[in-house]
Design an enzyme around this catalytic site. Structure first.
Site, PDB file in Angstrom:
ATOM      1  NE  ARG A 167      -4.554   4.226   3.476  1.00 23.28           N
ATOM      2  CZ  ARG A 167      -5.698   3.754   2.950  1.00 23.28           C
ATOM      3  NH1 ARG A 167      -6.751   3.534   3.738  1.00 23.28           N
ATOM      4  NH2 ARG A 167      -5.795   3.476   1.670  1.00 23.28           N
ATOM      5  CB  SER A 218       1.454   5.092  -0.172  1.00 25.82           C
ATOM      6  OG  SER A 218       1.025   4.365  -1.309  1.00 25.82           O
ATOM      7  CD  GLU A 289      -0.652   5.466   3.518  1.00 24.17           C
ATOM      8  OE1 GLU A 289      -0.452   4.274   3.203  1.00 24.17           O
ATOM      9  OE2 GLU A 289      -1.326   6.244   2.828  1.00 24.17           O
TER      10      GLU A 289
END
Length: 307
Positions: A167, A218, A289
């Site tokens: 990520r 998320s 995130e």
């Protein structure tokens, strides 16, 4: 500036209508380019230190209620060129929704792009954060990326030019560039299996995620060897609320805005509360995130790419 702009420039544009959380403060300037060539001209006219925020679907982005003192560039619906190249690769501009790329790849007889159907953002966001799910990650399939610098110069880079992680993606050398497009390569697979995998993934996403409510996907990265949702639920936080922002009852790693009335501040407070409680109970620091930008006191965070 050698050419006239063909896009639309607005001032004091509220992000509540552009972010999937349906919350957020204003950006000082919002530019909606006509196409990639128009974006090049726009960049050439900006001052070198102008803070930039790239916005696609706004699905992993929160602009604080005090606003973002810079320019947001909106790519959805305009930087949307998607094609199969003669060499078999797939060219996609940053405004192409990730699920659209997944479907196009499948119809072209290729596989392993199915995971992109489960990512609620654009190619730009997927490139900027190495988005992934169900075992697939964006940069595993990137051959080259088309970048734009502040002079509007187009630069083609390879994955070797980037530091790529879970990520996270960043240029190894310190240059101020934004993603404009990328070339992807997926293995050939003309069978029905790839299409079936995509349908199964979408069915699973519908069954397990609160897609009917405003959310940003998320909120936290999964820590090594564990899942953020499991930790949040084990901490007793499922369903907890702050001023209209709520930890989803369906998936604990989602924060929803069920009535559309939660402020960006309420969402950020809930994020911080989750991090504090999980840290206290399990000694694990959850990493966001979601990208949060905007005014905090007398300061402003700079943002790069939003989904």
């Amino acid at each position: 500036m050698t050419e006239a702009l063909r896009g639309v420039l607005r001032e004091n544009e509220s992000m509540a209508g552009h972010a999937s959380w349906r919350a957020g403060g204003p950006v000082a300037r919002a530019y909606f380019p006509a196409d990639l060539a128009d974006l090049v001209v726009f960049l050439q006219g900006l001052r070198p230190d102008e803070p930039l925020l790239m916005v696609g679907l706004g699905s992993n982005l929160l602009v604080r209620d005090g606003g973002f003192d810079g320019t947001a560039i909106f790519t959805l619906g305009v930087l949307d060129t998607l094609r199969r190249e003669a060499d078999g690769s797939f060219y996609a501009e940053v405004g192409v929704p990730s699920p659209k790329l997944a479907r196009f790849v499948g119809k072209q007889g290729c596989a392993e792009a199915e995971f992109l159907a489960g990512i609620p953002g654009t190619v730009g966001g997927a490139l900027a954060m190495n988005a992934g799910c169900h075992g697939g990650e964006t940069w595993r399939y990137v051959e080259r990326a088309l970048m734009l610098n502040r002079d509007g110069e187009q630069i083609v880079r390879t994955p070797d030019d980037f530091a790529i992680g879970y990520r996270h993606v960043g240029l190894k050398q310190s240059t101020d560039e934004i993603f404009a497009a990328a070339w992807f390569r997926f293995p050939e697979d003309a069978t029905e299996a790839a299409q079936q995998r995509m349908r199964e993934l979408l069915d699973r996403r519908t069954a397990t995620q609160p897609l009917q409510l405003p959310n940003a996907g998320s909120v936290f990265r999964n820590p090594p060897g564990d899942h953020a949702a499991r930790l949040i639920e084990a901490a007793g936080l499922k369903g907890s609320q702050i001023d209209g922002a709520q930890v989803s009852e369906k998936h604990a790693n989602f924060i929803v805005n069920p009535e559309g009335k939660a402020s960006a501040s309420a969402i950020e407070l809930l994020i911080g509360q989750i991090q504090a409680v999980v840290e206290q109970k399990f000694g694990i620091s959850l990493v966001r995130e979601v990208r949060i930008v905007g005014v905090t006191g007398n300061k402003s965070e700079r943002g790069r790419e939003g989904n």
